[in-house]
Design a protein around this motif. Structure first.
Motif: not given
Length: 137
Positions: A96-117
């Motif tokens: 709440t005190f900053h004007t810039e920031g970064t977030v590193r993340f891993r997003a998991h999905y299922v695409d046509r029955g196959s899991a991935g990220h």
């Protein structure tokens, strides 16, 4: 998270856990941000709400929270891809005190029955007082 198509996915049940991974129900967590009932107070919470927007198919929210200088004309969401889990790996700034920031993340999905990220290190800035997504680093 650019899997593409134009059809939205169904919203979670009102009491269902939020797709962003926090313990609150969707309606009280990211759902209220998607409905415009508030703004994310930190870059991490904006990132979580954007993941949830991918999960529920809310293209409008994704566009509203994208910096105007880097915002595409539209976001095509792939109806065959389900975004199922988010891991926040690292954050810098973005409070709440900053004007810039970064977030590193891993997003998991299922695409046509196959899991991935997919992983991304995203940059966020404040624009007109609110956090917005700028792009991947």
């Amino acid at each position: 998270m650019s899997r593409r198509s134009s059809r939205s996915q169904a919203l979670p049940a009102p009491a269902a856990s939020c797709p962003c991974g926090l313990p609150s129900p969707y309606r009280d967590c990211c759902g209220r941000l998607h409905r415009g009932e508030g703004a994310a107070p930190t870059a991490e919470l904006l990132m979580r709400s954007r993941f949830s927007a991918f999960s529920v198919g809310d293209e409008g929210y994704l566009l509203r929270t994208w910096h105007p200088a880097t915002r595409p004309p539209r976001v095509d969401l792939d109806r065959a891809t389900r975004w199922v889990r988010l891991e926040v790996l690292e954050t810098t700034g973005g409070s709440t005190f900053h004007t810039e920031g970064t977030v590193r993340f891993r997003a998991h999905y299922v695409d046509r029955g196959s899991a991935g990220h997919m992983e991304e290190h995203s940059r966020f800035v404040r624009h007109e007082g609110d956090w917005v997504y700028v792009g991947a680093l």
